[in-house]
Scaffold this motif. Structure first.
Motif, PDB file in Angstrom:
ATOM      1  N   SER A 151       0.785  -0.944   0.156  1.00  0.00           N
ATOM      2  CA  SER A 151       0.073  -0.119  -0.152  1.00  0.00           C
ATOM      3  C   SER A 151       1.113   1.415   0.244  1.00  0.00           C
ATOM      4  O   SER A 151       1.695   1.553   0.362  1.00  0.00           O
ATOM      5  CB  SER A 151      -1.080  -0.016   1.570  1.00  0.00           C
ATOM      6  OG  SER A 151      -0.674   0.205   2.789  1.00  0.00           O
ATOM      7  N   GLU A 152       0.325   2.514  -0.434  1.00  0.00           N
ATOM      8  CA  GLU A 152       0.765   3.752  -0.340  1.00  0.00           C
ATOM      9  C   GLU A 152       1.301   4.168   0.818  1.00  0.00           C
ATOM     10  O   GLU A 152       2.364   4.135   1.120  1.00  0.00           O
ATOM     11  CB  GLU A 152       0.252   4.467  -1.175  1.00  0.00           C
ATOM     12  CG  GLU A 152       0.558   5.937  -0.951  1.00  0.00           C
ATOM     13  CD  GLU A 152       1.619   6.207  -1.817  1.00  0.00           C
ATOM     14  OE1 GLU A 152       2.498   7.316  -1.581  1.00  0.00           O
ATOM     15  OE2 GLU A 152       2.025   5.378  -2.293  1.00  0.00           O
ATOM     16  N   PHE A 179       7.067   8.299  -8.871  1.00  0.00           N
ATOM     17  CA  PHE A 179       6.030   8.621  -8.506  1.00  0.00           C
ATOM     18  C   PHE A 179       5.799   7.108  -9.792  1.00  0.00           C
ATOM     19  O   PHE A 179       6.107   7.700 -11.088  1.00  0.00           O
ATOM     20  CB  PHE A 179       4.878   8.809  -9.083  1.00  0.00           C
ATOM     21  CG  PHE A 179       3.410   8.460  -8.614  1.00  0.00           C
ATOM     22  CD1 PHE A 179       2.361   8.388  -7.214  1.00  0.00           C
ATOM     23  CD2 PHE A 179       2.396   8.486  -9.806  1.00  0.00           C
ATOM     24  CE1 PHE A 179       1.730   7.664  -7.605  1.00  0.00           C
ATOM     25  CE2 PHE A 179       1.130   7.835  -9.337  1.00  0.00           C
ATOM     26  CZ  PHE A 179       0.159   7.647  -8.756  1.00  0.00           C
ATOM     27  N   SER A 191       0.064  11.760  -4.442  1.00  0.00           N
ATOM     28  CA  SER A 191       0.501  11.769  -3.280  1.00  0.00           C
ATOM     29  C   SER A 191       1.944  12.633  -3.114  1.00  0.00           C
ATOM     30  O   SER A 191       2.465  12.508  -1.938  1.00  0.00           O
ATOM     31  CB  SER A 191       1.226  10.305  -4.866  1.00  0.00           C
ATOM     32  OG  SER A 191       1.956   9.600  -3.808  1.00  0.00           O
TER      33      SER A 191
END
Length: 271
Positions: A151-152, A179, A191
């Motif tokens: 996950s981010e 990214f 993000s």
């Protein structure tokens, strides 16, 4: 002030040339992950030739890990070149590696990439290990694999750890890692906003189309600039801690942040 760093593969001089003209604040020529084993020597030679003269924007080179078959030769080939702004040391996991690189790099500014759990655990020791070290960053792809994180948000603790280590050692705030999806600019913006909230400053990119998104995310919004100007105007009128009419309390930390905001905003204004 560098907000955008654009990676370009060292074995493709034509791509490096385009990167230098892309509008990025700085270019990172990659001799490591972007270059196949069979083209390492060519990438090194092409990069050394490019950096034998000055470049239009600062150029850093990501060299192969020092314990790889190519890392030492990378340092030897690049040491002392006129166009070299700095070396990014891949897969650093121990303070001693910085000293070795400093001895072999001809006085170049060094930047450590932390790409493993062990490296993150030793982040502060690495950050303060040598005066030639000017920055830290995470290598999130390798770190995700090492930790088994998908996950981010799963890397946020590591991100904060490296940001705190860098600032505690007197280094600049780290830039965010790349990214990987060059098509999803909306997700990139989200993000970047998250990264800015954690304390990053700027971001590395892998495609020129990502550069404007990164810059917008890290430049202060108009309301932030207005608030900073109000704070500094009030402080000039009445030095020392005070409360603004809207109830905001102003102390030296708030003043320092206001100066930082205006410095970033001035960067966006045309000369």
């Amino acid at each position: 002030m560098i907000l955008t760093w654009l990676y370009a593969p060292g074995d493709r001089p034509e791509v490096v040339a385009k990167a230098l003209a892309s509008g990025a604040d700085a270019v990172i020529v990659d001799l490591e992950d972007a270059v196949s084993f069979s083209r390492k020597e060519y990438a090194r030679a092409a990069t050394a030739e490019r950096l034998s003269e000055h470049t239009p924007v600062p150029v850093h080179v990501r060299v192969n890990a020092l314990d790889s078959p190519w890392g030492g030769a990378d340092l030897n080939a690049l040491a002392g070149l006129h166009g070299l702004a700095g070396l990014r040391l891949s897969k650093v996991s121990a303070p001693e590696q910085i000293a070795v690189a400093a001895d072999r790099s001809g006085g170049a500014r060094l930047h450590a990439l932390l790409e493993s759990a062990l490296a993150v655990e030793r982040a502060y020791k690495i950050a303060r290990s040598h005066p030639a070290l000017h920055g830290l960053s995470l290598g999130e792809g390798d770190l995700r694999a090492d930790l088994g994180i998908s996950s981010e948000e799963g890397l946020d603790w590591c991100r904060s750890r490296v940001i705190v280590a860098a600032r505690a050692a007197g280094l600049a705030p780290p830039a965010q890692s790349v990214f990987p999806d060059i098509r999803d600019l909306e997700a990139l913006a989200v993000s970047c906003a998250r990264g800015r909230s954690l304390g990053f400053l700027g971001r590395a990119a892998i495609h020129p189309r990502q550069l404007p998104v990164i810059e917008r995310a890290y430049l202060p919004a108009p309301q932030e600039v207005t608030a900073a100007e109000e704070i500094l105007t009030a402080v000039r009128a009445a030095p020392g801690a005070l409360a603004l009419p809207d109830g905001r309390f102003v102390d030296p930390a708030v003043v320092a942040e206001a100066h930082r905001t205006l410095a970033l905003s001035h960067r966006a204004q045309p000369a």
